[in-house]
Design a protein around this motif. Structure first.
Motif, PDB file in Angstrom:
ATOM      1  N   GLY A  83       0.815  -1.215   0.000  1.00  0.00           N
ATOM      2  CA  GLY A  83       0.000   0.000   0.000  1.00  0.00           C
ATOM      3  C   GLY A  83       0.848   1.264   0.000  1.00  0.00           C
ATOM      4  N   LEU A  84       1.913   1.256   0.795  1.00  0.00           N
ATOM      5  CA  LEU A  84       2.808   2.412   0.809  1.00  0.00           C
ATOM      6  C   LEU A  84       3.517   2.572  -0.528  1.00  0.00           C
ATOM      7  CD1 LEU A  84       4.154   2.211   4.430  1.00  0.00           C
ATOM      8  CD2 LEU A  84       3.088   4.218   3.382  1.00  0.00           C
ATOM      9  N   ASP A  85       3.923   1.456  -1.133  1.00  0.00           N
ATOM     10  CA  ASP A  85       4.546   1.528  -2.460  1.00  0.00           C
ATOM     11  C   ASP A  85       3.601   2.170  -3.472  1.00  0.00           C
ATOM     12  OD1 ASP A  85       6.918   0.418  -1.593  1.00  0.00           O
ATOM     13  OD2 ASP A  85       6.472  -1.596  -2.359  1.00  0.00           O
ATOM     14  N   GLU A  86       2.314   1.842  -3.375  1.00  0.00           N
ATOM     15  CA  GLU A  86       1.330   2.433  -4.290  1.00  0.00           C
ATOM     16  C   GLU A  86       1.290   3.955  -4.121  1.00  0.00           C
ATOM     17  OE1 GLU A  86      -3.429   2.159  -5.430  1.00  0.00           O
ATOM     18  OE2 GLU A  86      -2.630   0.884  -3.831  1.00  0.00           O
ATOM     19  N   LEU A  87       1.317   4.408  -2.884  1.00  0.00           N
ATOM     20  CA  LEU A  87       1.302   5.849  -2.628  1.00  0.00           C
ATOM     21  C   LEU A  87       2.613   6.496  -3.067  1.00  0.00           C
ATOM     22  CD1 LEU A  87      -0.017   8.388  -1.305  1.00  0.00           C
ATOM     23  CD2 LEU A  87       1.090   7.671   0.819  1.00  0.00           C
ATOM     24  N   LEU A  88       3.732   5.880  -2.695  1.00  0.00           N
ATOM     25  CA  LEU A  88       5.040   6.482  -2.956  1.00  0.00           C
ATOM     26  C   LEU A  88       5.423   6.500  -4.423  1.00  0.00           C
ATOM     27  CD1 LEU A  88       6.967   5.044   0.107  1.00  0.00           C
ATOM     28  CD2 LEU A  88       6.146   7.381  -0.228  1.00  0.00           C
ATOM     29  N   THR A  89       4.782   5.683  -5.237  1.00  0.00           N
ATOM     30  CA  THR A  89       5.113   5.669  -6.668  1.00  0.00           C
ATOM     31  C   THR A  89       4.164   6.523  -7.502  1.00  0.00           C
ATOM     32  OG1 THR A  89       3.885   3.606  -6.985  1.00  0.00           O
ATOM     33  CG2 THR A  89       6.272   3.426  -6.572  1.00  0.00           C
ATOM     34  N   LEU A  90       3.274   7.255  -6.852  1.00  0.00           N
ATOM     35  CA  LEU A  90       2.424   8.183  -7.607  1.00  0.00           C
ATOM     36  C   LEU A  90       3.301   9.228  -8.282  1.00  0.00           C
ATOM     37  CD1 LEU A  90      -0.463   8.881  -5.037  1.00  0.00           C
ATOM     38  CD2 LEU A  90      -0.586   7.466  -7.104  1.00  0.00           C
ATOM     39  N   GLY A  91       2.860   9.707  -9.407  1.00  0.00           N
ATOM     40  CA  GLY A  91       3.591  10.763 -10.101  1.00  0.00           C
ATOM     41  C   GLY A  91       3.484  12.082  -9.350  1.00  0.00           C
ATOM     42  N   SER A  92       4.335  13.019  -9.702  1.00  0.00           N
ATOM     43  CA  SER A  92       4.364  14.307  -8.996  1.00  0.00           C
ATOM     44  C   SER A  92       3.069  15.099  -9.171  1.00  0.00           C
ATOM     45  CB  SER A  92       5.556  15.144  -9.441  1.00  0.00           C
ATOM     46  OG  SER A  92       5.487  15.406 -10.829  1.00  0.00           O
ATOM     47  N   SER A  93       2.286  14.793 -10.195  1.00  0.00           N
ATOM     48  CA  SER A  93       1.008  15.484 -10.349  1.00  0.00           C
ATOM     49  C   SER A  93      -0.048  14.927  -9.397  1.00  0.00           C
ATOM     50  CB  SER A  93       0.513  15.387 -11.790  1.00  0.00           C
ATOM     51  OG  SER A  93       0.228  14.040 -12.114  1.00  0.00           O
ATOM     52  N   GLU A  94       0.196  13.720  -8.865  1.00  0.00           N
ATOM     53  CA  GLU A  94      -0.753  13.115  -7.935  1.00  0.00           C
ATOM     54  C   GLU A  94      -0.281  13.180  -6.479  1.00  0.00           C
ATOM     55  OE1 GLU A  94      -3.009   9.626 -10.280  1.00  0.00           O
ATOM     56  OE2 GLU A  94      -0.849   9.322 -10.027  1.00  0.00           O
ATOM     57  N   LEU A  95       1.020  13.228  -6.274  1.00  0.00           N
ATOM     58  CA  LEU A  95       1.593  13.348  -4.930  1.00  0.00           C
ATOM     59  C   LEU A  95       2.593  14.493  -4.973  1.00  0.00           C
ATOM     60  CD1 LEU A  95       1.839  12.245  -2.022  1.00  0.00           C
ATOM     61  CD2 LEU A  95       3.658  10.734  -2.861  1.00  0.00           C
ATOM     62  N   THR A  96       2.169  15.643  -4.474  1.00  0.00           N
ATOM     63  CA  THR A  96       2.973  16.852  -4.556  1.00  0.00           C
ATOM     64  C   THR A  96       3.569  17.173  -3.196  1.00  0.00           C
ATOM     65  OG1 THR A  96       1.574  17.718  -6.331  1.00  0.00           O
ATOM     66  CG2 THR A  96       2.918  19.321  -5.125  1.00  0.00           C
ATOM     67  N   VAL A  97       4.881  17.373  -3.189  1.00  0.00           N
ATOM     68  CA  VAL A  97       5.608  17.716  -1.968  1.00  0.00           C
ATOM     69  C   VAL A  97       5.723  19.233  -1.894  1.00  0.00           C
ATOM     70  CG1 VAL A  97       7.767  17.469  -0.697  1.00  0.00           C
ATOM     71  CG2 VAL A  97       6.890  15.548  -2.043  1.00  0.00           C
ATOM     72  N   LEU A  98       5.218  19.806  -0.796  1.00  0.00           N
ATOM     73  CA  LEU A  98       5.273  21.250  -0.589  1.00  0.00           C
ATOM     74  C   LEU A  98       6.530  21.592   0.205  1.00  0.00           C
ATOM     75  CD1 LEU A  98       1.562  21.794   0.491  1.00  0.00           C
ATOM     76  CD2 LEU A  98       2.554  22.169  -1.777  1.00  0.00           C
ATOM     77  N   THR A  99       7.334  22.498  -0.329  1.00  0.00           N
ATOM     78  CA  THR A  99       8.538  22.911   0.380  1.00  0.00           C
ATOM     79  C   THR A  99       8.219  24.070   1.311  1.00  0.00           C
ATOM     80  OG1 THR A  99       9.158  24.370  -1.443  1.00  0.00           O
ATOM     81  CG2 THR A  99      10.091  22.148  -1.456  1.00  0.00           C
TER      82      THR A  99
END
Length: 179
Positions: A83-99
């Motif tokens: 499940g974590l792999d599924e989340l962590l492999t999302l593309g940057s348009s689906e999982l965006t890291v805010l600095t």
């Protein structure tokens, strides 16, 4: 269930982990309008960046390895890793890291500081007597300065409410409670 058009959901480590380990990443994506926002520290854009989610994944993988193949504990841990792999492999348009901005960094550092005066300050804001990790402090700092909906299931909502002057759960536009 989706939010009003244009609302963006930012989740902290505990919410992202909870959705992922039960295989509900698609539901989290749907809830957040197709893009899950996380603070730097909860996840990083580079594999070498500090990431609470990667650290949790490694711990679950060790748990699965130590439990022995075929055991219930191993099976549950491997399912959570998947499940974590599924989340962590999302593309940057689906999982965006805010600095974090300069102000965000200062607040995040103070939220993590072991100094007694910072501990007393956190305690005055109704925080528990534990130190926050990097992802938690970054999530709180970003929540105070940006207008995303913030999803958390722990002390972060209490601190955000105290720092922003909005008690958690009283402003549905800015926080979720009761995950």
């Amino acid at each position: 269930m989706a939010l009003e058009s244009g609302k963006r959901v930012r989740v902290d480590t505990s919410v992202a982990r909870s959705f992922a380990v039960v295989g509900w990443t698609p539901h989290l994506l749907e809830l957040s309008g197709g893009t899950v926002l996380v603070a730097d520290g909860v996840h990083g854009t580079d594999p070498d960046d500090p990431s609470a989610l990667r650290r949790i994944r490694r711990a679950l993988q060790r748990q699965a390895d130590d439990a022995g193949l075929g055991s219930g504990r191993s099976s549950r841990a491997l399912s959570a890793v998947q499940g974590l792999d599924e989340l962590l492999t999302l593309g940057s348009s689906e999982l965006t890291v805010l600095t974090l901005s300069g102000h965000d960094v200062k607040l995040a550092v103070r939220l993590r500081s072991p100094r007694s005066k910072d501990h007393a300050w956190r305690h005055s804001l109704a925080a528990r007597d534990r130190r926050l990790d990097a992802g938690e402090s970054a999530s709180i700092a970003i929540s105070v300065t940006r207008s995303h909906v913030f999803a958390s299931d722990d002390d972060a909502l209490t601190l955000c409410g105290a720092l922003s002057g909005v008690p958690p759960g009283t402003e549905p536009e800015t926080s979720f409670t009761g995950w």
